[in-house]
Design a protein around this motif. Sequence first.
Motif, mmCIF file in Angstrom:
data_model
loop_
_atom_site.group_PDB
_atom_site.id
_atom_site.type_symbol
_atom_site.label_atom_id
_atom_site.label_comp_id
_atom_site.label_asym_id
_atom_site.label_seq_id
_atom_site.Cartn_x
_atom_site.Cartn_y
_atom_site.Cartn_z
ATOM 1 N N PRO A 54 34.308 -27.218 19.115
ATOM 2 C CA PRO A 54 33.153 -26.924 20.023
ATOM 3 C C PRO A 54 33.680 -27.339 21.328
ATOM 4 O O PRO A 54 33.178 -28.284 21.861
ATOM 5 C CB PRO A 54 32.085 -28.144 19.293
ATOM 6 C CG PRO A 54 32.949 -28.924 18.749
ATOM 7 C CD PRO A 54 34.243 -28.412 18.215
ATOM 8 N N LEU A 55 34.350 -26.337 22.213
ATOM 9 C CA LEU A 55 34.901 -26.836 23.200
ATOM 10 C C LEU A 55 33.796 -26.790 24.172
ATOM 11 O O LEU A 55 33.657 -27.918 25.158
ATOM 12 C CB LEU A 55 35.976 -25.677 23.765
ATOM 13 C CG LEU A 55 37.261 -25.953 22.790
ATOM 14 C CD1 LEU A 55 38.050 -24.644 23.018
ATOM 15 C CD2 LEU A 55 38.120 -26.823 23.365
ATOM 16 N N VAL A 56 33.114 -25.768 24.650
ATOM 17 C CA VAL A 56 31.989 -25.675 25.562
ATOM 18 C C VAL A 56 30.919 -26.720 25.431
ATOM 19 O O VAL A 56 30.416 -27.415 26.497
ATOM 20 C CB VAL A 56 31.406 -24.169 25.746
ATOM 21 C CG1 VAL A 56 30.445 -24.073 24.461
ATOM 22 C CG2 VAL A 56 30.882 -23.920 27.201
ATOM 23 N N GLN A 57 30.671 -26.897 24.346
ATOM 24 C CA GLN A 57 29.787 -28.091 23.901
ATOM 25 C C GLN A 57 30.118 -29.409 24.552
ATOM 26 O O GLN A 57 29.645 -30.211 25.246
ATOM 27 C CB GLN A 57 29.454 -28.315 22.593
ATOM 28 C CG GLN A 57 28.630 -27.049 21.689
ATOM 29 C CD GLN A 57 29.374 -25.927 21.405
ATOM 30 O OE1 GLN A 57 30.487 -25.736 21.746
ATOM 31 N NE2 GLN A 57 28.984 -24.948 20.527
ATOM 32 N N CYS A 100 35.839 -19.722 25.243
ATOM 33 C CA CYS A 100 36.626 -20.601 24.675
ATOM 34 C C CYS A 100 36.520 -21.029 23.537
ATOM 35 O O CYS A 100 36.919 -20.594 22.235
ATOM 36 C CB CYS A 100 36.962 -21.834 25.643
ATOM 37 S SG CYS A 100 35.661 -22.798 26.185
ATOM 38 N N THR A 101 35.081 -21.199 23.242
ATOM 39 C CA THR A 101 34.581 -21.584 21.824
ATOM 40 C C THR A 101 34.507 -20.378 20.994
ATOM 41 O O THR A 101 34.865 -20.569 19.642
ATOM 42 C CB THR A 101 33.083 -22.388 21.993
ATOM 43 O OG1 THR A 101 33.129 -23.250 23.069
ATOM 44 C CG2 THR A 101 32.560 -22.862 20.570
ATOM 45 N N TYR A 102 33.958 -19.353 21.471
ATOM 46 C CA TYR A 102 33.919 -18.215 20.771
ATOM 47 C C TYR A 102 35.436 -17.500 20.321
ATOM 48 O O TYR A 102 35.337 -17.129 18.705
ATOM 49 C CB TYR A 102 33.567 -16.916 21.976
ATOM 50 C CG TYR A 102 33.288 -15.662 20.906
ATOM 51 C CD1 TYR A 102 31.865 -15.499 20.486
ATOM 52 C CD2 TYR A 102 34.423 -14.650 21.020
ATOM 53 C CE1 TYR A 102 31.921 -14.240 19.594
ATOM 54 C CE2 TYR A 102 33.754 -13.379 20.282
ATOM 55 C CZ TYR A 102 32.706 -13.304 19.676
ATOM 56 O OH TYR A 102 32.427 -11.975 18.977
ATOM 57 N N VAL A 103 36.462 -17.942 20.954
ATOM 58 C CA VAL A 103 37.718 -17.407 20.297
ATOM 59 C C VAL A 103 38.274 -18.224 19.457
ATOM 60 O O VAL A 103 39.208 -18.188 18.834
ATOM 61 C CB VAL A 103 38.482 -16.858 21.542
ATOM 62 C CG1 VAL A 103 37.984 -15.738 22.300
ATOM 63 C CG2 VAL A 103 39.062 -17.913 22.537
ATOM 64 N N CYS A 104 38.038 -19.696 19.656
ATOM 65 C CA CYS A 104 38.854 -20.831 19.065
ATOM 66 C C CYS A 104 38.804 -20.540 17.282
ATOM 67 O O CYS A 104 37.839 -20.647 16.678
ATOM 68 C CB CYS A 104 38.303 -22.135 19.421
ATOM 69 S SG CYS A 104 39.271 -23.405 18.453
ATOM 70 N N PRO A 105 39.954 -20.452 16.837
ATOM 71 C CA PRO A 105 40.146 -20.301 15.420
ATOM 72 C C PRO A 105 40.068 -21.539 14.728
ATOM 73 O O PRO A 105 39.859 -21.342 13.500
ATOM 74 C CB PRO A 105 41.539 -19.604 15.259
ATOM 75 C CG PRO A 105 42.403 -20.084 16.401
ATOM 76 C CD PRO A 105 41.337 -20.301 17.540
#
Lengths: 453, 291
Positions: free
Chosen positions: A427-430, A418-423
Amino acid sequence: MGHRGQRSFRHGIHPPEHKDETKGLAIRQFPFAPVLVVPLSQHIGKPAVPVVREGQEVVRGQRIARADGFMSVSMHAPASGRVRRIGLVPGARGQMVPGIYIEPFPGSTQEVMEGRPCRVDEAEPAEILAAIQDAGIVGLGGAAFPTHVKLSVPEGKRIDTVVINGVECEPWLTTDHRVMLEQHDDIFMGLRYLLRLTGAERAIIGVEANKLDAVEHLRARLPGDLPVSVEVLAVKYPQGAEKMLITALLGREVPSGGLPLDVGVVVINVATTAEIGRLLPHGAGIQERVITITGPAIRDRGNYRIPIGTPLRFLLDTVGLRPDVSRVFLGGPMMGTAVASLDVPITKGTSGVTAFTVAETGPITSAPEYPCIRCGYCLDACPLFLNPAELGLLARNGAYERMAEERHLMDCFECGSCTYVCPAHIPLVQRFRVAKLAVRRIAADRKARGGEA
Amino acid sequence: MSPTILLSLTAVATLGALSLVLAALLVGANRRLQVYEDPRIDVVDDLLPGANCGACGFPGCRSFAEAVVKGEAQPAGCTVGTDAARAAIAEFLGVEVGAQVRRVARLACAGGRNVARMKARGVGLDSCAAAALVGGGGKACAWGCLGLGDCDVACDFDAISMNVHGLPVVDEDLCTGCGDCVVACPKDLFSLQRIDRRLWVACASREAGDEVLEDCEVACTACGRCAADAPDLITMQDNLPVIDMSREPSRVPIERCPTGAIVWLDPDRGLVKGSAAHRVIRRGPLPLSPT
């Protein structure tokens, strides 16, 4: 879905693989550090109890700590030498943990002390289980969960399929790839133990399509008497996650909050399988493991067989570090964590060491975070079909319990897609990691207070 | 009578009869299904602060009120409200207020940025919990306060503020002892202590020897002088002095402490160290440890 003949799961992401840097390099033996640091808790569960004293001489492979109960495994001396001190050692997660300092003798050999062998054709399942615990075997893919616990089938449950995880979807790492190419005999021997132990009807080795040479290598050497097949999986992250792998190979879905056991499967990492096959016939224990040391900041990248307890500082000095290094990770860039100190040792759960330069990580500041624009990319990325956008908003507001109760937060295994794709660079996964920690702490606090009242 | 009047009379009669029947049903239901609740609970609940903080050990003010009315708890169990409110509850119920010494949050660390080193710089979320999850945070001391203020955020009563050295300071007057900071701190540095127990070990480092001073100048080196000077008050456990909080504290143990890790928390003067402790005069932060 992937290409024809390649199995896969829905959702997921495609980060740059960066496997070419090390996948062709054969495993090399690493020298002994002047002092090896062996934490007594390299696994999930209770720390082991030392069975040596300070000043004592130990032989490589000798048991130096015994398992303390069921949720614990033994520790073995990574080198012949002297126990210098038993006390606090730096742990991989930055905390100080009980451990043993071992000073290898100058010119200490690679020879390993062996114990009582556990023969696959004679041993009872319970004996194999005890031997796995005794050998100190934990999940070498990174989770470091005691393997014998995973393989203990509770009453009323049955395992029909053993899945061997050779996916290695983490970018940069080629540990499992090299193990499959170089240790096929160990893998098949380990499989014999696993099949006998679990009573499963078949085994499947799942390998990602970026390792077709390993697939061919294994397929050409499959023993005729083993019910095992090698399946090719599409290149996608996180293909190697237990639940994803089971879905891709068998079409079964592990229930929320459940274990692979609930659908009759156990998933064992390929390097763990190889260690079982390598150690058990000799009654030996884990004293080293294969690790990929890679990344733009490493000079002599490669796959190394490294003694457990080698401090990161010695390791990086040996392979050479570029001066513009900015961050060092234990593990790969997706699931690994940055280290705060180079004094931490390599443990059984370390599958790789990656180091990046300022050019990749950028200057050391936090990236600006923009508001969520509801694009839904994270929903399409989450392999567990959670709603990271919604979870992210709740996390921002500190509504941690609601995240767990209403949005299945605790199912998140922190793959970071999720964090990888978030434009918006949120910092979602964090935040989810913080939220999961908070939920556990709140529950523990409530339990403690309930006990008081 | 005209048909119109007859029609309206019928309507009134029908509806009137219907409402009577329904009223009878409601009266019956009210009698049969009524749940008796002590009306005093509402009164007590109104007298409580309504913070629902949980400091009393009950899930919220209402459940505390129920317990007080039942006699399972004393009004003094609520440490958040005023003395007047507690007395009012006691007078209303005709019970004792009860004696309870106030408990406040105390931090077992004094390693601000001016005395404790950082070994790595943190990037990312501005939260202790997030930092602690990545290699334990950047502090050289594995036990030390990370100084990103999760406790400050967690405190509903504005009792915690971060000082210039990045250490939380608890305002004893505002602290209600709810324990939110205890849960929030990922290093487990906060605990609730009786306010009159002013002898305190402001360090959580389990390491022994002078090497710890490289990481933090005010760390406990486990020399054991405090335990030797006040053996009935202090015992050494895991390389840290442990104060017996059931005893009346004294200032004797702080006198010979070489680093000032054991302190006296003076209500007016703050943290008081013994005469043997070296004075810290540095104001700026220490540089990163060399790697």
